[in-house]
Design a protein around this motif. Structure first.
Motif, mmCIF file in Angstrom:
data_model
loop_
_atom_site.group_PDB
_atom_site.id
_atom_site.type_symbol
_atom_site.label_atom_id
_atom_site.label_comp_id
_atom_site.label_asym_id
_atom_site.label_seq_id
_atom_site.Cartn_x
_atom_site.Cartn_y
_atom_site.Cartn_z
ATOM 1 N N ARG A 3 94.582 25.674 -29.039
ATOM 2 C CA ARG A 3 93.796 25.911 -30.238
ATOM 3 C C ARG A 3 94.608 25.653 -31.500
ATOM 4 N NH1 ARG A 3 90.910 31.704 -31.796
ATOM 5 N NH2 ARG A 3 90.013 31.021 -33.791
ATOM 6 N N ARG A 4 95.865 26.144 -31.503
ATOM 7 C CA ARG A 4 96.716 25.934 -32.672
ATOM 8 C C ARG A 4 97.053 24.454 -32.839
ATOM 9 N NH1 ARG A 4 102.550 28.937 -33.735
ATOM 10 N NH2 ARG A 4 102.950 28.019 -35.795
ATOM 11 N N LEU A 5 97.283 23.765 -31.702
ATOM 12 C CA LEU A 5 97.610 22.341 -31.770
ATOM 13 C C LEU A 5 96.467 21.541 -32.376
ATOM 14 C CD1 LEU A 5 99.530 20.021 -31.069
ATOM 15 C CD2 LEU A 5 98.486 19.955 -28.792
ATOM 16 N N TRP A 6 95.240 21.812 -31.945
ATOM 17 C CA TRP A 6 94.096 21.097 -32.491
ATOM 18 C C TRP A 6 93.831 21.486 -33.941
ATOM 19 C CZ3 TRP A 6 91.922 16.843 -30.979
ATOM 20 C CH2 TRP A 6 92.023 16.447 -29.647
ATOM 21 N N MET A 7 94.147 22.720 -34.306
ATOM 22 C CA MET A 7 93.992 23.130 -35.693
ATOM 23 C C MET A 7 94.950 22.357 -36.597
ATOM 24 S SD MET A 7 94.213 26.957 -37.323
ATOM 25 C CE MET A 7 92.901 27.511 -36.219
ATOM 26 N N GLN A 8 96.194 22.186 -36.148
ATOM 27 C CA GLN A 8 97.166 21.420 -36.917
ATOM 28 C C GLN A 8 96.734 19.963 -37.063
ATOM 29 O OE1 GLN A 8 100.783 22.041 -34.751
ATOM 30 N NE2 GLN A 8 101.179 24.068 -35.659
ATOM 31 N N ARG A 9 96.244 19.397 -35.967
ATOM 32 C CA ARG A 9 95.780 18.014 -36.033
ATOM 33 C C ARG A 9 94.580 17.871 -36.967
ATOM 34 N NH1 ARG A 9 96.014 16.384 -29.565
ATOM 35 N NH2 ARG A 9 98.294 16.322 -29.399
ATOM 36 N N THR A 10 93.694 18.855 -36.919
ATOM 37 C CA THR A 10 92.522 18.811 -37.788
ATOM 38 C C THR A 10 92.924 18.884 -39.252
ATOM 39 O OG1 THR A 10 91.188 19.894 -36.076
ATOM 40 C CG2 THR A 10 90.329 19.924 -38.322
ATOM 41 N N VAL A 11 93.908 19.738 -39.576
ATOM 42 C CA VAL A 11 94.374 19.852 -40.956
ATOM 43 C C VAL A 11 94.988 18.534 -41.436
ATOM 44 C CG1 VAL A 11 96.046 20.987 -42.450
ATOM 45 C CG2 VAL A 11 94.701 22.346 -40.849
ATOM 46 N N VAL A 12 95.813 17.912 -40.580
ATOM 47 C CA VAL A 12 96.454 16.646 -40.958
ATOM 48 C C VAL A 12 95.403 15.562 -41.188
ATOM 49 C CG1 VAL A 12 97.992 14.812 -40.179
ATOM 50 C CG2 VAL A 12 98.618 17.196 -39.811
ATOM 51 N N VAL A 13 94.450 15.465 -40.258
ATOM 52 C CA VAL A 13 93.393 14.465 -40.402
ATOM 53 C C VAL A 13 92.551 14.750 -41.648
ATOM 54 C CG1 VAL A 13 91.293 13.527 -39.344
ATOM 55 C CG2 VAL A 13 93.315 13.949 -37.941
ATOM 56 N N GLY A 14 92.272 16.035 -41.907
ATOM 57 C CA GLY A 14 91.489 16.391 -43.081
ATOM 58 C C GLY A 14 92.187 16.040 -44.382
ATOM 59 N N VAL A 15 93.503 16.275 -44.451
ATOM 60 C CA VAL A 15 94.257 15.951 -45.669
ATOM 61 C C VAL A 15 94.245 14.453 -45.937
ATOM 62 C CG1 VAL A 15 96.568 15.914 -46.684
ATOM 63 C CG2 VAL A 15 95.726 17.989 -45.585
ATOM 64 N N PHE A 16 94.544 13.650 -44.886
ATOM 65 C CA PHE A 16 94.562 12.202 -45.086
ATOM 66 C C PHE A 16 93.155 11.658 -45.338
ATOM 67 C CE2 PHE A 16 98.726 12.601 -43.085
ATOM 68 C CZ PHE A 16 99.478 11.724 -43.853
ATOM 69 N N GLY A 17 92.157 12.282 -44.713
ATOM 70 C CA GLY A 17 90.792 11.869 -44.975
ATOM 71 C C GLY A 17 90.375 12.145 -46.410
ATOM 72 N N TYR A 18 90.786 13.293 -46.920
ATOM 73 C CA TYR A 18 90.454 13.632 -48.309
ATOM 74 C C TYR A 18 91.179 12.710 -49.287
ATOM 75 C CZ TYR A 18 89.557 16.490 -52.435
ATOM 76 O OH TYR A 18 89.140 16.921 -53.662
ATOM 77 N N LEU A 19 92.428 12.367 -48.976
ATOM 78 C CA LEU A 19 93.155 11.420 -49.812
ATOM 79 C C LEU A 19 92.449 10.066 -49.852
ATOM 80 C CD1 LEU A 19 96.874 12.145 -48.811
ATOM 81 C CD2 LEU A 19 95.776 12.672 -50.987
#
Length: 287
Positions: free
Chosen positions: A29-45
């Motif tokens: 769960r934590r691993l997927w949360m970290q991946r989601t945050v990274v993808v979300g940041v780059f997606g927002y950029l």
């Protein structure tokens, strides 16, 4: 020689996982949360770049125009006709705005900082109201306050002084309250044990501990407000910013460059003076 994980057999690794499940288990769960945050940041950029139409053509296509501006800045012409009196008067107004606004804000923050500290005012309602009031003052940018006061009191340095005073009161009060909350209680209890009044407890228990922090913080904000006052002048609050804005509008880039250099030199001098005061009055030495 220590045994590494790579040299262990599958049976030994399984045994270790059974003995220490919390240490060796994979937190999916934590691993997927970290991946989601990274993808979300780059997606927002990527979204911001697309919405703002930030492209290499737009970024580098205007370099030729920028070169024209830079070349106009470094070539100073007809210097004998420049309005030096108006420029230096604007610089003096900017320094006065920054000093007066910071000074009044410091006096107000020394009172509000104690009121906003939990170890001074224990009443939750008062503490909450004061904190929200300070959030209101510092939550609105100095430039917005300048626009408000220009409308209220008219063009000129008074609007700049008021905007710096209001904004800095909120910020300095918050910083001061945190310094008050972190004081050592032993000197305070020692003063209180002598039967001293509440005013003397604050004077001899709190103030000697927080005064260096107060002074150092105010000196930094005075330096910062000197730069802020320049921006305030552009919106009509007077000072050197108004002189700079007028020359940029008519594309007198050489005079604009001269004003920018004056601002940089002034900020550097203020920084050296602030450092000297901290070293000699507060006792902070250079590392």
């Amino acid at each position: 020689m220590s045994t590494t994980v790579a040299s262990l057999s599958e049976a030994e690794i399984s045994s270790l996982r059974a003995r220490f499940p919390d240490a060796l288990k994979h937190d999916v769960r934590r691993l997927w949360m970290q991946r989601t945050v990274v993808v979300g940041v780059f997606g927002y950029l990527a979204l911001c770049c697309w919405v703002f139409e930030i492209t290499f053509a737009r970024l580098f296509g205007g370099l030729d125009k920028m070169w024209v501006v830079i070349r106009s800045m470094v070539i100073w012409k007809d210097m004998e006709t420049w309005d030096y009196a108006g420029i230096f008067q604007g610089l003096a107004e900017t320094l006065g705005m920054a000093f007066l606004g910071t000074f009044v804000a410091t006096l107000l923050a020394m009172v509000l900082g104690f009121v906003a500290a939990r170890n001074v005012v224990s009443n939750r309602i008062i503490h909450h109201l004061v904190r929200r009031f300070l959030d209101l003052l510092r939550g609105v940018d100095t430039l917005i306050w300048a626009l408000v006061f220009v409308r209220a009191v008219g063009l000129g340095p008074l609007a700049g002084v008021l905007s710096i005073m209001v904004s800095d009161t909120g910020t300095l009060s918050k910083l001061y309250s945190e310094a008050v909350e972190n004081v050592d209680q032993r000197p305070i209890e020692g003063v209180r044990s002598t039967g001293a009044s509440a005013l003397k407890v604050y004077r001899f228990g709190y103030l000697p501990q927080v005064l260096p922090v107060f002074l150092s913080t105010s000196l930094y904000w005075f330096e910062s407000n000197t730069r802020s006052a320049t921006i305030l002048g552009i919106v009509g609050a007077g000072g050197i910013g108004m002189q700079l804005s007028e020359r940029m509008k008519v594309q007198y880039w050489d005079q604009a460059c001269f004003i920018i250099l004056l601002i940089l030199i002034t900020v550097g001098i203020i920084d050296m003076i602030s450092k000297w005061i901290r070293m000699n009055l507060i006792g902070k030495r250079e590392l």
